[in-house]
Design a protein around this motif. Structure first.
Motif, PDB file in Angstrom:
ATOM      1  N   HIS A 115       2.793   0.719   1.005  1.00  0.00           N
ATOM      2  CA  HIS A 115       2.284   0.325  -0.638  1.00  0.00           C
ATOM      3  C   HIS A 115       1.874  -1.112   0.026  1.00  0.00           C
ATOM      4  O   HIS A 115       1.503  -1.951  -1.126  1.00  0.00           O
ATOM      5  N   ARG A 116       2.984  -2.167   1.182  1.00  0.00           N
ATOM      6  CA  ARG A 116       1.841  -3.505   1.508  1.00  0.00           C
ATOM      7  C   ARG A 116       0.911  -3.424   2.432  1.00  0.00           C
ATOM      8  O   ARG A 116       0.397  -4.259   2.911  1.00  0.00           O
ATOM      9  N   ARG A 117       1.044  -1.535   3.543  1.00  0.00           N
ATOM     10  CA  ARG A 117      -0.117  -1.440   3.960  1.00  0.00           C
ATOM     11  C   ARG A 117       0.102  -2.589   4.857  1.00  0.00           C
ATOM     12  O   ARG A 117      -1.045  -2.967   6.447  1.00  0.00           O
ATOM     13  N   THR A 119       2.032  -2.973   9.701  1.00  0.00           N
ATOM     14  CA  THR A 119       1.917  -2.435  10.265  1.00  0.00           C
ATOM     15  C   THR A 119       3.351  -1.844  11.108  1.00  0.00           C
ATOM     16  O   THR A 119       4.208  -2.114  10.251  1.00  0.00           O
TER      17      THR A 119
END
Length: 370
Positions: A115-117, A119
């Motif tokens: 959901h936050r993309r 790493t």
């Protein structure tokens, strides 16, 4: 605009079981709402409905407005996004909710990646920060669930719920099966997180005392409906609905001899959702029911400042105490709410009789022991 606005919510399971029937609730950001009731009264079903986690074949009606957007009409892609970033849930029984073969750090990092993309390194770092935020060392991120205690696993569940900075947290009996010390720690942690992050909290529990101590407002459910709702302390200490009063009376109160020597309870069980009784669903168990209660259902009505209760006695009693209508019943069989407990009578002074032998002191034992 409210953070959460539930309007006339209905939930019917496959086969026709009416689990939630016309529930209306409202929650502001930074506030805490408690939901109480016996098992089978619809609490967990309501919680699952808020995030559309109900099984296939379940029918829902009404509206669930989260920040003004109806969860029930969202497309599935939007629902998946809302489930973590908009609202999250802490299930009861953390051991059954965590994956036993994955490390807890990876399980916390998973929603962050989706959901936050972020790493992988950033997600792991965030997972460690969340663990520290809930009182666990970041190094525990490499542990598996079985390596943690019950309270620590519950903290992991809370960390997961906070992973994507939701606006609403739903806690379904988050302290079940925890000892009282750990329970107190978890409750204080949840309160602090709500205050610090200005999120809304819905907490579900059987324990009215816990909800009264933790939440701002309290809703009591019975047979799929809210039968009383108001400020948490007032509902717990001076309930207006007979069912809410029975729940409160079921817990012994420290310093109250009546609650020790005359334990109170409520006979019977909540009605079968497949065969709800006519009229008020509580009337077969109600100690103050009228003949009309068997044929006329009761809707929530004003029961004082900021309070509502679904009882005909509320409308009749202008003093605000429905116990005034309770019939007098005497004898040991009276175990329901409002049980009559005779006051202790002062006895007249009497001449002291022979002293009963009692336990001797250690010094007496030493003097008489050969």
């Amino acid at each position: 605009m409210s953070l959460l606005d539930v309007r006339d919510l209905t939930v019917t399971y496959a086969g026709g079981a009416a689990a939630v029937r016309g529930v209306d609730l409202r929650l502001e950001a930074g506030r805490k709402l408690g939901i109480a009731g016996e098992s089978g009264c619809g609490k967990s079903t309501l919680a699952l409905a808020l995030l559309r986690l109900l099984p296939a074949g379940t029918r829902t009606g009404g509206q669930i407005l989260l920040d003004g957007e109806d969860v029930l009409t969202m497309k599935w892609g939007r629902v998946r996004a809302v489930r973590w970033a908009g609202a999250s849930i802490v299930f009861q029984g953390a051991m059954h909710s965590l994956n036993p073969v994955h490390r807890i750090g990876d399980q916390i990092a998973e929603p962050i990646l989706l959901h936050r993309r972020a790493t992988p390194a950033g997600a792991r770092r965030k997972a460690g920060e969340l663990l520290e935020h809930v009182g666990l060392p970041a190094a525990r991120a490499t542990d598996h669930p079985h390596e943690l205690s019950g309270g620590q696993r519950q903290r992991v569940m809370i960390a997961m719920a906070l992973a994507c900075d939701p606006r609403l947290i739903i806690a379904d009996e988050p302290t079940t099966a925890l000892d009282v010390m750990i329970q107190a720690q978890i409750l204080r942690l949840i309160e602090q997180l709500v205050a610090d992050q200005d999120v809304g909290l819905i907490m579900i529990s059987h324990d009215l005392a816990v909800l009264a101590d933790t939440c701002d407002r309290l809703a009591v459910m019975y047979a799929g409906r809210v039968v009383e709702e108001g400020p948490a302390g007032q509902v717990h200490e001076a309930a207006r609905h007979p069912y809410a009063r029975a729940l409160s009376a079921a817990f012994p109160r420290i310093g109250d001899p009546a609650s020790r020597f005359a334990p109170r309870g409520l006979a019977g069980d909540p009605p079968d959702p497949f065969a709800l009784p006519a009229g008020c669903a509580f009337h077969p168990r109600c100690p103050v029911a009228l003949e009309s209660c068997a044929v006329e259902d009761q809707a929530l009505r004003p029961a004082g400042p900021g309070r509502r209760a679904a009882c005909v006695r509320v409308a009749e009693d202008t003093s605000g105490d429905t116990r005034a209508h309770e019939p007098e019943r005497h004898g040991p069989e009276r175990q329901g709410p409002g049980a009559h407990v005779p006051e202790p009578q002062e006895s007249s002074p009497q001449e002291p009789g022979p002293r009963e032998p009692g336990p001797r002191s250690l010094e007496e034992v030493r003097r008489t022991t050969p």
